[in-house]
Design a protein around this motif. Structure first.
Motif, PDB file in Angstrom:
ATOM      1  N   LEU A  33      21.741  13.020  -9.304  1.00 46.79           N
ATOM      2  CA  LEU A  33      21.077  14.230  -9.806  1.00 46.79           C
ATOM      3  C   LEU A  33      19.565  14.118  -9.641  1.00 46.79           C
ATOM      4  N   PRO A  34      18.884  15.249  -9.540  1.00 48.85           N
ATOM      5  CA  PRO A  34      17.419  15.207  -9.588  1.00 48.85           C
ATOM      6  C   PRO A  34      16.978  14.640 -10.952  1.00 48.85           C
ATOM      7  N   GLU A  35      15.832  14.040 -10.987  1.00 51.65           N
ATOM      8  CA  GLU A  35      15.344  13.357 -12.189  1.00 51.65           C
ATOM      9  C   GLU A  35      15.353  14.256 -13.421  1.00 51.65           C
ATOM     10  N   LYS A  36      14.876  15.493 -13.276  1.00 51.41           N
ATOM     11  CA  LYS A  36      14.792  16.410 -14.428  1.00 51.41           C
ATOM     12  C   LYS A  36      16.186  16.723 -14.970  1.00 51.41           C
ATOM     13  N   SER A  37      17.142  17.012 -14.094  1.00 52.06           N
ATOM     14  CA  SER A  37      18.510  17.317 -14.539  1.00 52.06           C
ATOM     15  C   SER A  37      19.131  16.114 -15.227  1.00 52.06           C
ATOM     16  N   ARG A  38      18.929  14.927 -14.658  1.00 57.59           N
ATOM     17  CA  ARG A  38      19.488  13.705 -15.248  1.00 57.59           C
ATOM     18  C   ARG A  38      18.887  13.471 -16.630  1.00 57.59           C
ATOM     19  N   HIS A  39      17.565  13.614 -16.740  1.00 56.66           N
ATOM     20  CA  HIS A  39      16.882  13.385 -18.021  1.00 56.66           C
ATOM     21  C   HIS A  39      17.390  14.368 -19.086  1.00 56.66           C
ATOM     22  N   ILE A  40      17.545  15.639 -18.721  1.00 62.17           N
ATOM     23  CA  ILE A  40      18.021  16.658 -19.664  1.00 62.17           C
ATOM     24  C   ILE A  40      19.464  16.371 -20.077  1.00 62.17           C
ATOM     25  N   PHE A  41      20.289  15.971 -19.106  1.00 65.89           N
ATOM     26  CA  PHE A  41      21.682  15.645 -19.416  1.00 65.89           C
ATOM     27  C   PHE A  41      21.753  14.466 -20.392  1.00 65.89           C
TER      28      PHE A  41
END
Length: 191
Positions: free
Chosen positions: A127-135
């Motif tokens: 995943l892109p970093e932002k999506s991974r962090h939010i997840f």
């Protein structure tokens, strides 16, 4: 014989024996419509084949034997359909039992074992970093969408988009692993 004589004889048989034939068929089929249909089929069979059956001496008896055979065919078809229905029910019961057994054997605490966690981590790494962090904030830290939106300066809709993106990737990447895993991912959903 001529056609008029045939018609008279047939009408006489029809009027005289039809109700008896129907009672006979009904006593085996337990279905009034089926009994009437079988009688009509038997009568029509005789009528359509009367020219090649000229040696038949007792026509009502011949029609009764034909009716008996049609009733047998009907009952055998019913038995076949009942067997198919029982097999379908049996298969459905088996499937239900398998789902019950699977659910009973499902141990949620073992689903996130090191191996499964590694598979999830590998999928999340795609995943892109932002999506991974939010997840991770949502599923691992237990934060709701509003809190994540405030901390990341994004809208709640953006948070929903990133979570949805992560779940879709996980579903795709982990489709062959433990159906319970997806249930748990959705179970820990914190809007």
């Amino acid at each position: 014989m001529d056609e008029k004589t045939d018609i008279k004889r047939f009408n006489n048989i029809f009027v005289t024996h039809r109700d008896r034939y129907i009672r006979f068929a009904y006593s085996y089929t337990y279905n009034q419509e089926a009994a009437e249909d079988l009688v009509m089929e038997s009568l029509m069979y005789y009528w359509e084949n009367r020219h090649r059956l000229e040696e038949v001496k007792d026509i009502p008896l011949y029609i009764l034997v034909t009716l008996k055979n049609k009733c047998l065919d009907y009952l055998q078809r019913e038995r076949t359909w009942n067997n198919i229905a029982e097999n379908l029910l049996s298969n459905k019961e088996w499937e239900l039992q398998m789902r019950i057994s699977s659910l009973e054997a499902c141990e949620p605490e073992t689903l996130f074992s090191n191996e499964v966690q590694e598979l999830v981590n590998q999928a999340l790494a795609k995943l892109p970093e932002k999506s991974r962090h939010i997840f991770i904030m949502s599923r691992y830290e237990g934060k709701n969408y509003q809190t994540i939106a405030k901390e990341t300066n994004l809208s709640v809709k953006s948070i929903e988009f990133h979570i949805s993106k992560a779940l879709n990737l996980l579903r795709k990447e982990l489709k062959d692993y433990l159906p319970c895993l997806l249930f748990l991912l959705d179970f820990f959903y914190v809007p």
